[in-house]
Design a protein around this motif. Structure first.
Motif, PDB file in Angstrom:
ATOM      1  N   LEU A  74       0.829  -1.196   0.000  1.00 23.14           N
ATOM      2  CA  LEU A  74       0.000   0.000   0.000  1.00 23.14           C
ATOM      3  C   LEU A  74       0.866   1.250   0.000  1.00 23.14           C
ATOM      4  O   LEU A  74       2.012   1.226   0.459  1.00 23.14           O
ATOM      5  CB  LEU A  74      -0.892   0.032   1.257  1.00 23.14           C
ATOM      6  CG  LEU A  74      -1.702  -1.240   1.550  1.00 23.14           C
ATOM      7  CD1 LEU A  74      -2.340  -1.151   2.925  1.00 23.14           C
ATOM      8  CD2 LEU A  74      -2.772  -1.435   0.487  1.00 23.14           C
ATOM      9  N   ASP A  75       0.316   2.349  -0.522  1.00 25.71           N
ATOM     10  CA  ASP A  75       1.011   3.622  -0.372  1.00 25.71           C
ATOM     11  C   ASP A  75       0.157   4.543   0.493  1.00 25.71           C
ATOM     12  O   ASP A  75      -1.014   4.276   0.760  1.00 25.71           O
ATOM     13  CB  ASP A  75       1.326   4.265  -1.728  1.00 25.71           C
ATOM     14  CG  ASP A  75       0.082   4.680  -2.494  1.00 25.71           C
ATOM     15  OD1 ASP A  75      -0.804   5.309  -1.895  1.00 25.71           O
ATOM     16  OD2 ASP A  75      -0.009   4.384  -3.700  1.00 25.71           O
ATOM     17  N   HIS A  76       0.775   5.627   0.936  1.00 27.89           N
ATOM     18  CA  HIS A  76       0.106   6.503   1.892  1.00 27.89           C
ATOM     19  C   HIS A  76      -0.851   7.485   1.229  1.00 27.89           C
ATOM     20  O   HIS A  76      -1.428   8.327   1.904  1.00 27.89           O
ATOM     21  CB  HIS A  76       1.153   7.257   2.713  1.00 27.89           C
ATOM     22  CG  HIS A  76       1.935   6.358   3.622  1.00 27.89           C
ATOM     23  ND1 HIS A  76       1.481   5.970   4.857  1.00 27.89           N
ATOM     24  CD2 HIS A  76       3.132   5.741   3.454  1.00 27.89           C
ATOM     25  CE1 HIS A  76       2.367   5.174   5.435  1.00 27.89           C
ATOM     26  NE2 HIS A  76       3.384   5.015   4.602  1.00 27.89           N
ATOM     27  N   HIS A  77      -1.022   7.376  -0.081  1.00 26.51           N
ATOM     28  CA  HIS A  77      -1.956   8.259  -0.776  1.00 26.51           C
ATOM     29  C   HIS A  77      -3.339   7.627  -0.896  1.00 26.51           C
ATOM     30  O   HIS A  77      -4.229   8.207  -1.514  1.00 26.51           O
ATOM     31  CB  HIS A  77      -1.426   8.598  -2.171  1.00 26.51           C
ATOM     32  CG  HIS A  77      -0.111   9.307  -2.150  1.00 26.51           C
ATOM     33  ND1 HIS A  77       0.040  10.586  -1.672  1.00 26.51           N
ATOM     34  CD2 HIS A  77       1.127   8.896  -2.531  1.00 26.51           C
ATOM     35  CE1 HIS A  77       1.300  10.943  -1.766  1.00 26.51           C
ATOM     36  NE2 HIS A  77       1.978   9.941  -2.287  1.00 26.51           N
ATOM     37  N   SER A  78      -3.518   6.441  -0.316  1.00 22.79           N
ATOM     38  CA  SER A  78      -4.797   5.749  -0.418  1.00 22.79           C
ATOM     39  C   SER A  78      -5.293   5.344   0.970  1.00 22.79           C
ATOM     40  O   SER A  78      -5.135   4.200   1.382  1.00 22.79           O
ATOM     41  CB  SER A  78      -4.659   4.514  -1.319  1.00 22.79           C
ATOM     42  OG  SER A  78      -5.889   3.828  -1.403  1.00 22.79           O
ATOM     43  N   PRO A  79      -5.904   6.272   1.697  1.00 18.12           N
ATOM     44  CA  PRO A  79      -6.418   5.925   3.026  1.00 18.12           C
ATOM     45  C   PRO A  79      -7.484   4.843   2.984  1.00 18.12           C
ATOM     46  O   PRO A  79      -7.624   4.060   3.921  1.00 18.12           O
ATOM     47  CB  PRO A  79      -6.984   7.259   3.554  1.00 18.12           C
ATOM     48  CG  PRO A  79      -7.131   8.137   2.352  1.00 18.12           C
ATOM     49  CD  PRO A  79      -6.096   7.699   1.380  1.00 18.12           C
ATOM     50  N   GLU A 110       8.387   8.106  -2.923  1.00 16.59           N
ATOM     51  CA  GLU A 110       7.190   7.363  -2.532  1.00 16.59           C
ATOM     52  C   GLU A 110       7.544   6.422  -1.385  1.00 16.59           C
ATOM     53  O   GLU A 110       8.628   5.844  -1.365  1.00 16.59           O
ATOM     54  CB  GLU A 110       6.645   6.568  -3.716  1.00 16.59           C
ATOM     55  CG  GLU A 110       5.308   5.881  -3.454  1.00 16.59           C
ATOM     56  CD  GLU A 110       4.776   5.169  -4.680  1.00 16.59           C
ATOM     57  OE1 GLU A 110       3.582   4.831  -4.681  1.00 16.59           O
ATOM     58  OE2 GLU A 110       5.553   4.943  -5.634  1.00 16.59           O
ATOM     59  N   THR A 111       6.628   6.316  -0.430  1.00 13.25           N
ATOM     60  CA  THR A 111       6.795   5.362   0.668  1.00 13.25           C
ATOM     61  C   THR A 111       5.734   4.296   0.546  1.00 13.25           C
ATOM     62  O   THR A 111       4.538   4.592   0.470  1.00 13.25           O
ATOM     63  CB  THR A 111       6.658   6.057   2.042  1.00 13.25           C
ATOM     64  OG1 THR A 111       7.666   7.061   2.161  1.00 13.25           O
ATOM     65  CG2 THR A 111       6.845   5.069   3.176  1.00 13.25           C
ATOM     66  N   LEU A 112       6.164   3.042   0.458  1.00 12.63           N
ATOM     67  CA  LEU A 112       5.259   1.915   0.333  1.00 12.63           C
ATOM     68  C   LEU A 112       5.233   1.146   1.651  1.00 12.63           C
ATOM     69  O   LEU A 112       6.280   0.872   2.246  1.00 12.63           O
ATOM     70  CB  LEU A 112       5.703   0.974  -0.800  1.00 12.63           C
ATOM     71  CG  LEU A 112       5.816   1.621  -2.179  1.00 12.63           C
ATOM     72  CD1 LEU A 112       6.446   0.659  -3.163  1.00 12.63           C
ATOM     73  CD2 LEU A 112       4.454   2.057  -2.669  1.00 12.63           C
ATOM     74  N   SER A 113       4.043   0.807   2.105  1.00 11.74           N
ATOM     75  CA  SER A 113       3.884   0.079   3.362  1.00 11.74           C
ATOM     76  C   SER A 113       3.411  -1.345   3.093  1.00 11.74           C
ATOM     77  O   SER A 113       2.530  -1.573   2.258  1.00 11.74           O
ATOM     78  CB  SER A 113       2.872   0.783   4.278  1.00 11.74           C
ATOM     79  OG  SER A 113       3.335   2.064   4.636  1.00 11.74           O
ATOM     80  N   TYR A 114       4.018  -2.303   3.783  1.00 11.16           N
ATOM     81  CA  TYR A 114       3.592  -3.684   3.701  1.00 11.16           C
ATOM     82  C   TYR A 114       2.805  -4.022   4.960  1.00 11.16           C
ATOM     83  O   TYR A 114       3.294  -3.825   6.082  1.00 11.16           O
ATOM     84  CB  TYR A 114       4.806  -4.608   3.587  1.00 11.16           C
ATOM     85  CG  TYR A 114       5.452  -4.604   2.229  1.00 11.16           C
ATOM     86  CD1 TYR A 114       4.995  -5.443   1.212  1.00 11.16           C
ATOM     87  CD2 TYR A 114       6.527  -3.763   1.952  1.00 11.16           C
ATOM     88  CE1 TYR A 114       5.584  -5.434  -0.042  1.00 11.16           C
ATOM     89  CE2 TYR A 114       7.133  -3.753   0.700  1.00 11.16           C
ATOM     90  CZ  TYR A 114       6.647  -4.603  -0.283  1.00 11.16           C
ATOM     91  OH  TYR A 114       7.238  -4.594  -1.527  1.00 11.16           O
ATOM     92  N   TYR A 115       1.583  -4.511   4.755  1.00 13.21           N
ATOM     93  CA  TYR A 115       0.745  -4.962   5.872  1.00 13.21           C
ATOM     94  C   TYR A 115       0.647  -6.487   5.804  1.00 13.21           C
ATOM     95  O   TYR A 115       0.351  -7.051   4.747  1.00 13.21           O
ATOM     96  CB  TYR A 115      -0.652  -4.346   5.784  1.00 13.21           C
ATOM     97  CG  TYR A 115      -0.740  -2.954   6.402  1.00 13.21           C
ATOM     98  CD1 TYR A 115      -1.527  -2.728   7.520  1.00 13.21           C
ATOM     99  CD2 TYR A 115      -0.018  -1.900   5.870  1.00 13.21           C
ATOM    100  CE1 TYR A 115      -1.596  -1.455   8.092  1.00 13.21           C
ATOM    101  CE2 TYR A 115      -0.090  -0.630   6.430  1.00 13.21           C
ATOM    102  CZ  TYR A 115      -0.881  -0.423   7.542  1.00 13.21           C
ATOM    103  OH  TYR A 115      -0.941   0.822   8.109  1.00 13.21           O
ATOM    104  N   LEU A 116       0.895  -7.142   6.928  1.00 17.37           N
ATOM    105  CA  LEU A 116       0.928  -8.620   6.978  1.00 17.37           C
ATOM    106  C   LEU A 116      -0.402  -9.136   7.468  1.00 17.37           C
ATOM    107  O   LEU A 116      -0.938  -8.711   8.502  1.00 17.37           O
ATOM    108  CB  LEU A 116       2.055  -9.085   7.908  1.00 17.37           C
ATOM    109  CG  LEU A 116       2.319 -10.586   7.956  1.00 17.37           C
ATOM    110  CD1 LEU A 116       2.787 -11.097   6.590  1.00 17.37           C
ATOM    111  CD2 LEU A 116       3.362 -10.900   9.018  1.00 17.37           C
ATOM    112  N   TYR A 117      -0.974 -10.115   6.711  1.00 14.16           N
ATOM    113  CA  TYR A 117      -2.277 -10.709   7.053  1.00 14.16           C
ATOM    114  C   TYR A 117      -2.087 -12.198   7.283  1.00 14.16           C
ATOM    115  O   TYR A 117      -1.462 -12.872   6.457  1.00 14.16           O
ATOM    116  CB  TYR A 117      -3.254 -10.472   5.909  1.00 14.16           C
ATOM    117  CG  TYR A 117      -4.591 -11.165   6.070  1.00 14.16           C
ATOM    118  CD1 TYR A 117      -5.549 -10.679   6.955  1.00 14.16           C
ATOM    119  CD2 TYR A 117      -4.873 -12.301   5.315  1.00 14.16           C
ATOM    120  CE1 TYR A 117      -6.773 -11.322   7.082  1.00 14.16           C
ATOM    121  CE2 TYR A 117      -6.099 -12.945   5.435  1.00 14.16           C
ATOM    122  CZ  TYR A 117      -7.043 -12.454   6.331  1.00 14.16           C
ATOM    123  OH  TYR A 117      -8.250 -13.084   6.440  1.00 14.16           O
TER     124      TYR A 117
END
Length: 207
Positions: free
Chosen positions: A60-65, A200-207
């Motif tokens: 995910l990126d921080h431009h998409s809440p 750009e900062t990309l975030s990884y969320y673990l599921y």
């Protein structure tokens, strides 16, 4: 649309079932006018059989809440961050010269778009550093950069990077981009000192 990157799709052992335990990466997009209608949830449920009970990484990126909210709603938790960094073509005019260079450079074309760079110290046959670039028209992706462990922290990484940038400039490149883990502070600092900027900062969320 929902896309999955399964690590076994790239496993070199194509004759046997892959036992890779790396997580599956997921990217998705819903047209803004169609959001909040359950479409992502339906796609996610359809793709469930492809997960093979592995962990799932949302990129995910921080431009998409809305995307962040969807990942958190599913119970995904922040796992890591990655930076996309760029070296603008204007910077090629100001590539600093390497005083008293220590490295020699060997350049090999691995395929029409991929180039391998190997760096050597005098009187040594083992590589001191290595990296690759992949061309996308006049822009290139810089990746797979490593310096031999016992040679780190003495400026060889910066010298190698400057040699690559100068080579790219001579070959007509107009810009360079790369991805680096947000936790790899030495690499982030090296790239910033050389002229790269975080775009750009990309975030990884673990599921």
């Amino acid at each position: 649309v929902l896309g999955l990157l399964r690590p076994d799709d790239f496993c070199p052992d194509t004759e046997h079932d892959c036992d890779c335990e790396a997580p599956v990466e997921l990217c998705a997009f819903t047209r803004p006018s169609e959001r909040r209608k359950g479409l992502f949830t339906r796609l996610f449920e359809e793709a469930d059989s492809c997960f093979d009970d592995r962990d799932l990484l949302f990129l995910l990126d921080h431009h998409s809440p809305a995307a962040l909210a969807a990942a958190e709603h599913l119970g995904a938790e922040p796992e890591s961050e990655e930076y996309r960094m760029e070296y603008k073509f204007q910077n090629f005019e100001h590539i600093p010269a390497v005083e008293e260079p220590r490295l020699s450079l060997s350049v090999t074309a691995e395929d029409p778009s991929t180039t391998r760079y190997e760096f050597f110290l005098p009187q040594e046959t083992s590589t001191a550093a290595i990296c690759r670039t992949r061309a996308f028209g006049p822009r290139v992706c810089f990746y797979d950069f490593s310096v031999r462990e016992e040679l780190r922290r003495n400026g060889l990484g910066r010298e190698a990077l400057l040699l690559v940038l100068e080579t790219l400039r001579r070959n007509g490149c107009t810009g360079v981009f790369l991805h680096v883990s947000g936790s790899n502070l030495p690499a982030v600092c090296l790239y910033q000192k050389t002229g790269f900027r975080i775009c750009e900062t990309l975030s990884y969320y673990l599921y």
